[in-house]
Design a protein around this motif. Sequence first.
Motif: not given
Length: 318
Positions: A95-96, A98-100
Amino acid sequence: MTATLDSGIVRGASRARQWLRDNDLPYSDEIELKASGREFTDGGHYGVEIPVVNSFKVLEATLGLLKAEGLPVTRFNETLGAFLLSDGEVSDMLALCRESGAGMVFALGPRPEYDRKAAFYRGGFGASQGRRINNNDALAQSAEEALRLTEMGCRGLIAYDLGVIRMLSEMRAAGVLPTDLMIKSSSHCIVSNPMTAKVYQENGTNSVTTMHDLGLAVLQDMRRTAPELTMDVPTDVYGSKGGFIRFYEVPELVQICSPMMLKIGASAQSHPHDPVNENTIRQRVQRVALCLEFLEKSGIEAKYISDLSVERCVPVAV
């Protein structure tokens, strides 16, 4: 005719060299260097890959420092085996990233060092086995781990065994694994010459970590012989693997190997299994800055990988 000292040098293995050259195969380390002329899907010549990011804590700290320094990262490598991480931690890491907008490539287990059935590996001659799997149960477990990771959104897997790579490729072709999955061979596969790189390409590898100490001529012929591979080339290595730093050659690497990943930061550790702390992370990020500075100062027109390129291995939402 017998060659004399003033009639030029006759190389050893001359018959073999001539046959190889006539058949457009690698024949010498003394060749003219040429730009590859190839780019990633959707564009770009190079990306930045950082190894040994084996926990959410290390990932979060590394991303934070890179952002603070204004430095790019294309993808991270988890290297101990994702089966050592809970579903929750894997999901948080994906998730981190993907967000970045960063890629995350997880290593498959089991590997012989963890496998009860791999007694030979842990013996005196075990280095000759490498990390090759020696039992069918481990193949099935590798496949199950690939299913687990891709179902959570992972789009990049590291494998240590050519047979596992072939299996993953067949699962992908059958639609059991996602069609956009990138399969990466570890440096432990010992892809050390152009013909071996071609074998890995033919068996479904998308991205290959080259052996650490390869010269420019070998890397150029590797690119030519296996044109579909992304080449992940270490720019600096662990002390236990030689400890060299080849930042002066980065302009040549990008030109002859593109599309390629500059695999940066290993020299911050003596051994890949050393604990990663805040100082290690700072040194890795400093290595990224230095490496890219050498590339920028060269003046070559090298483009960073496109945000759209599937080779980035950015996780998907599930």
